[in-house]
Design a protein around this motif. Structure first.
Motif, PDB file in Angstrom:
ATOM      1  N   ILE A  94     -21.322 -38.704 -43.066  1.00 16.33           N
ATOM      2  CA  ILE A  94     -22.617 -38.994 -42.444  1.00 16.33           C
ATOM      3  C   ILE A  94     -23.002 -40.448 -42.678  1.00 16.33           C
ATOM      4  CG2 ILE A  94     -25.077 -38.469 -42.518  1.00 16.33           C
ATOM      5  CD1 ILE A  94     -24.292 -35.574 -43.193  1.00 16.33           C
ATOM      6  N   LEU A  95     -22.811 -40.915 -43.912  1.00 19.24           N
ATOM      7  CA  LEU A  95     -23.182 -42.291 -44.239  1.00 19.24           C
ATOM      8  C   LEU A  95     -22.335 -43.298 -43.455  1.00 19.24           C
ATOM      9  CD1 LEU A  95     -23.935 -42.446 -48.055  1.00 19.24           C
ATOM     10  CD2 LEU A  95     -25.427 -43.055 -46.152  1.00 19.24           C
ATOM     11  N   SER A  96     -21.063 -42.963 -43.269  1.00 15.06           N
ATOM     12  CA  SER A  96     -20.175 -43.909 -42.594  1.00 15.06           C
ATOM     13  C   SER A  96     -20.420 -43.955 -41.094  1.00 15.06           C
ATOM     14  CB  SER A  96     -18.721 -43.522 -42.848  1.00 15.06           C
ATOM     15  OG  SER A  96     -18.382 -42.368 -42.103  1.00 15.06           O
ATOM     16  N   GLY A  97     -21.225 -43.034 -40.601  1.00 17.71           N
ATOM     17  CA  GLY A  97     -21.490 -43.030 -39.180  1.00 17.71           C
ATOM     18  C   GLY A  97     -20.491 -42.224 -38.371  1.00 17.71           C
ATOM     19  N   LYS A  98     -19.555 -41.594 -39.077  1.00 16.68           N
ATOM     20  CA  LYS A  98     -18.575 -40.758 -38.377  1.00 16.68           C
ATOM     21  C   LYS A  98     -19.268 -39.602 -37.663  1.00 16.68           C
ATOM     22  CE  LYS A  98     -14.383 -38.040 -39.284  1.00 16.68           C
ATOM     23  NZ  LYS A  98     -13.463 -37.533 -40.341  1.00 16.68           N
ATOM     24  N   MET A  99     -20.337 -39.122 -38.308  1.00 17.25           N
ATOM     25  CA  MET A  99     -21.152 -38.096 -37.657  1.00 17.25           C
ATOM     26  C   MET A  99     -22.392 -38.764 -37.076  1.00 17.25           C
ATOM     27  SD  MET A  99     -19.350 -35.413 -38.575  1.00 17.25           S
ATOM     28  CE  MET A  99     -20.449 -34.093 -38.115  1.00 17.25           C
ATOM     29  N   GLU A 100     -22.701 -38.422 -35.846  1.00 22.01           N
ATOM     30  CA  GLU A 100     -23.881 -38.986 -35.198  1.00 22.01           C
ATOM     31  C   GLU A 100     -25.125 -38.162 -35.540  1.00 22.01           C
ATOM     32  OE1 GLU A 100     -24.258 -41.576 -32.729  1.00 22.01           O
ATOM     33  OE2 GLU A 100     -22.353 -42.232 -33.576  1.00 22.01           O
ATOM     34  N   PRO A 101     -26.285 -38.823 -35.577  1.00 24.02           N
ATOM     35  CA  PRO A 101     -27.529 -38.070 -35.777  1.00 24.02           C
ATOM     36  C   PRO A 101     -27.653 -36.977 -34.733  1.00 24.02           C
ATOM     37  CG  PRO A 101     -27.937 -40.426 -35.796  1.00 24.02           C
ATOM     38  CD  PRO A 101     -26.519 -40.257 -35.415  1.00 24.02           C
ATOM     39  N   GLY A 102     -28.034 -35.800 -35.150  1.00 22.89           N
ATOM     40  CA  GLY A 102     -28.191 -34.692 -34.231  1.00 22.89           C
ATOM     41  C   GLY A 102     -26.961 -33.820 -34.104  1.00 22.89           C
ATOM     42  N   ASP A 103     -25.834 -34.296 -34.618  1.00 27.36           N
ATOM     43  CA  ASP A 103     -24.614 -33.497 -34.552  1.00 27.36           C
ATOM     44  C   ASP A 103     -24.784 -32.185 -35.305  1.00 27.36           C
ATOM     45  OD1 ASP A 103     -23.322 -35.328 -33.034  1.00 27.36           O
ATOM     46  OD2 ASP A 103     -21.884 -35.977 -34.559  1.00 27.36           O
ATOM     47  N   LEU A 104     -24.262 -31.121 -34.697  1.00 20.86           N
ATOM     48  CA  LEU A 104     -24.318 -29.812 -35.340  1.00 20.86           C
ATOM     49  C   LEU A 104     -23.271 -29.713 -36.438  1.00 20.86           C
ATOM     50  CD1 LEU A 104     -25.201 -26.815 -35.492  1.00 20.86           C
ATOM     51  CD2 LEU A 104     -23.488 -26.338 -33.733  1.00 20.86           C
ATOM     52  N   LEU A 105     -23.693 -29.207 -37.578  1.00 24.19           N
ATOM     53  CA  LEU A 105     -22.756 -28.939 -38.668  1.00 24.19           C
ATOM     54  C   LEU A 105     -22.658 -27.423 -38.831  1.00 24.19           C
ATOM     55  CD1 LEU A 105     -24.020 -31.681 -41.127  1.00 24.19           C
ATOM     56  CD2 LEU A 105     -21.766 -31.615 -40.071  1.00 24.19           C
ATOM     57  N   ALA A 106     -21.801 -26.814 -38.042  1.00 25.27           N
ATOM     58  CA  ALA A 106     -21.655 -25.361 -38.098  1.00 25.27           C
ATOM     59  C   ALA A 106     -20.828 -24.973 -39.315  1.00 25.27           C
ATOM     60  CB  ALA A 106     -21.006 -24.839 -36.829  1.00 25.27           C
ATOM     61  N   GLU A 107     -21.302 -23.995 -40.039  1.00 23.79           N
ATOM     62  CA  GLU A 107     -20.631 -23.573 -41.262  1.00 23.79           C
ATOM     63  C   GLU A 107     -19.144 -23.317 -41.039  1.00 23.79           C
ATOM     64  OE1 GLU A 107     -24.351 -21.104 -43.232  1.00 23.79           O
ATOM     65  OE2 GLU A 107     -22.378 -20.212 -43.131  1.00 23.79           O
ATOM     66  N   SER A 108     -18.869 -22.494 -40.047  1.00 23.34           N
ATOM     67  CA  SER A 108     -17.474 -22.085 -39.835  1.00 23.34           C
ATOM     68  C   SER A 108     -16.596 -23.285 -39.550  1.00 23.34           C
ATOM     69  CB  SER A 108     -17.391 -21.125 -38.647  1.00 23.34           C
ATOM     70  OG  SER A 108     -18.607 -20.459 -38.474  1.00 23.34           O
ATOM     71  N   ALA A 109     -17.029 -24.116 -38.612  1.00 23.41           N
ATOM     72  CA  ALA A 109     -16.222 -25.268 -38.217  1.00 23.41           C
ATOM     73  C   ALA A 109     -15.969 -26.190 -39.399  1.00 23.41           C
ATOM     74  CB  ALA A 109     -16.922 -26.018 -37.084  1.00 23.41           C
ATOM     75  N   VAL A 110     -17.033 -26.496 -40.136  1.00 29.50           N
ATOM     76  CA  VAL A 110     -16.896 -27.381 -41.289  1.00 29.50           C
ATOM     77  C   VAL A 110     -15.964 -26.753 -42.320  1.00 29.50           C
ATOM     78  CG1 VAL A 110     -18.117 -28.450 -43.208  1.00 29.50           C
ATOM     79  CG2 VAL A 110     -19.140 -28.448 -40.927  1.00 29.50           C
ATOM     80  N   ALA A 111     -16.135 -25.465 -42.542  1.00 28.94           N
ATOM     81  CA  ALA A 111     -15.312 -24.765 -43.540  1.00 28.94           C
ATOM     82  C   ALA A 111     -13.830 -24.891 -43.190  1.00 28.94           C
ATOM     83  CB  ALA A 111     -15.721 -23.297 -43.620  1.00 28.94           C
ATOM     84  N   VAL A 112     -13.490 -24.648 -41.927  1.00 24.04           N
ATOM     85  CA  VAL A 112     -12.104 -24.758 -41.489  1.00 24.04           C
ATOM     86  C   VAL A 112     -11.615 -26.190 -41.676  1.00 24.04           C
ATOM     87  CG1 VAL A 112     -10.586 -24.674 -39.492  1.00 24.04           C
ATOM     88  CG2 VAL A 112     -12.242 -22.844 -39.870  1.00 24.04           C
ATOM     89  N   ARG A 113     -12.424 -27.132 -41.241  1.00 22.44           N
ATOM     90  CA  ARG A 113     -12.017 -28.530 -41.282  1.00 22.44           C
ATOM     91  C   ARG A 113     -11.771 -29.000 -42.711  1.00 22.44           C
ATOM     92  NH1 ARG A 113     -14.955 -33.255 -40.974  1.00 22.44           N
ATOM     93  NH2 ARG A 113     -16.907 -32.160 -40.600  1.00 22.44           N
ATOM     94  N   LEU A 114     -12.605 -28.565 -43.651  1.00 23.32           N
ATOM     95  CA  LEU A 114     -12.460 -29.020 -45.032  1.00 23.32           C
ATOM     96  C   LEU A 114     -11.519 -28.128 -45.848  1.00 23.32           C
ATOM     97  CD1 LEU A 114     -16.095 -30.086 -45.997  1.00 23.32           C
ATOM     98  CD2 LEU A 114     -14.320 -31.358 -44.784  1.00 23.32           C
ATOM     99  N   GLY A 115     -11.131 -27.010 -45.266  1.00 25.02           N
ATOM    100  CA  GLY A 115     -10.199 -26.145 -45.974  1.00 25.02           C
ATOM    101  C   GLY A 115     -10.828 -25.352 -47.102  1.00 25.02           C
ATOM    102  N   VAL A 116     -12.110 -25.035 -46.971  1.00 27.21           N
ATOM    103  CA  VAL A 116     -12.768 -24.169 -47.950  1.00 27.21           C
ATOM    104  C   VAL A 116     -13.460 -23.038 -47.189  1.00 27.21           C
ATOM    105  CG1 VAL A 116     -13.129 -26.074 -49.559  1.00 27.21           C
ATOM    106  CG2 VAL A 116     -14.906 -25.497 -47.909  1.00 27.21           C
TER     107      VAL A 116
END
Lengths: 219, 219
Positions: free
Chosen positions: A22-44
């Motif tokens: 978020i700080l690096s700007g990779k994620m844009e303001p307003g972007d959805l952070l869905a639990e499932s998607a994030v979980a898969v992406r981070l491998g947890v």
DNA sequence: ATGATACAAACGGTATACCGTCTGATTTTC
DNA sequence: GAAAATCAGACGGTATACCGTTTGTATCAT
């Protein structure tokens, strides 16, 4: 960043990665952070992601909708004004409380100024700027005051980072001014009364607000 | 309390019940709140309990040990002094910000005073007292200021509740004084300048601090 | 008797699976 | 053609089961 990935928990791990994104700007303001998607992406699994999102909300990086969905926080100029108002309420107070005890911390503050001089990017200058102020908040001896400040720090970092990225304010190099101003604060801690420190900090915050370039429109 | 058990989630349900137990004194400061035990007792699974405990931590009712165990928060006189210092920093500011807009809320404030007059227990008087102040924080229009205040409210309620229970300060009936003092604030909002409102609120908080009986030793 | 060590119970951390709800798009009906 | 209803996908909420760690206690050796 590139430090050993020795996190105490997956929640910490997830929070740390998301914070950085978020700080690096990779994620844009307003972007959805869905639990499932994030979980898969981070491998947890979803539970640590869920808790990381709560942590990030407390830190000001994320906001939840009414239905419990997490989004990268968007900040409006009004939000920024709120933060400024609160800094003006809390930081001069912290400076006053810290002044009798800060002599032992003056070394930390001066090291911070030296680091600022060496910083390579304006983002680092900003980070060190906030760190300077946090040192004073810590020295205030009021743990709750420090907590309140920390709950705002994320939003400040977010705002200033976006400002830099969008408006190329690297042109407007605030480094010298920051260092000079911070040095006067250290000097004040060393020599002056608590009331003088409080007053100087108020002046510093006010001046900082006026230094900022024209605010971008709401996001 | 006896309202319809229509909670939006089990997390809310658990948080609400635990909050009530802690405020009522059913749980002693320092008591362990083990996820499993609480989950069984409340008839929900551990995950919502876990999240409820995080919520209660944010609200100031619970604190976590280094190993992640949750305990009913203990408060020392020093903790209380910290809270007092922060009230003094935030509430006069809120009063100043609220004064131009609070005319429409004066009705709420006066209703609060009437309710205080009808309150049956000193605990209700305390709760209404805090509510009066929260109305002003809301009217300030600064959402972050309100959030900071709310993060302290739980601890204040906790402290004052324990004070009442342990020292039978019902004898020292602060109701009349509270009502009188709050009425002068409402009057000030109606007629005076923002600066006057700010100043009066500062005086009110200071006076409140002096009204409190001798603080009990740390817990 | 005292200290250390080992074992057992308790607790927190996490993954997974299931369920209800919300959202949005497509189809159906007027 | 427009509005309403229906259906499918996605997402959050929760229960359960498993694992690693911590903690407290009991036993054994000195």
């Amino acid at each position: 960043m590139t430090e050993v990935p020795a996190f105490t928990s997956r929640t910490d791990y997830a929070a740390s990665l998301l914070r950085q994104e978020i700080l690096s700007g990779k994620m844009e303001p307003g972007d959805l952070l869905a639990e499932s998607a994030v979980a898969v992406r981070l491998g947890v699994s979803r539970v640590p992601v869920r808790e990381a999102l709560f942590t990030l909300e407390r830190e000001g990086f994320v906001e939840f909708s009414g239905t419990g969905r997490a989004f990268v926080k968007a900040l409006s100029p009004q939000d920024f004004d709120e933060l400024y108002t609160l800094r003006l309420a809390l930081e001069p107070l912290a400076a006053r409380l810290a002044s009798p005890s800060v002599t032992c911390d003056a070394r930390l503050l001066e090291k911070n100024i030296k680091d600022t001089n060496r910083a390579k990017t304006m983002l680092d200058v900003t980070r060190l700027d906030l760190e300077f102020h946090e040192i004073i908040l810590e020295a205030s001896g009021n743990g709750r005051l420090l907590k309140l400040w920390r709950s705002m720090r994320g939003e400040l970092e977010l705002w200033l980072g976006r400002l830099h990225r969008r408006h190329q304010v690297q042109k407007l190099d605030t480094r010298a001014e920051t260092m000079r101003s911070h040095q006067t604060i250290v000097d004040c801690f060393k020599q002056q009364t608590p009331a003088a420190c409080e007053s100087l900090m108020r002046k510093h915050i006010t001046g900082w607000r006026e230094w900022l370039p024209v605010l971008p429109e709401g996001e």
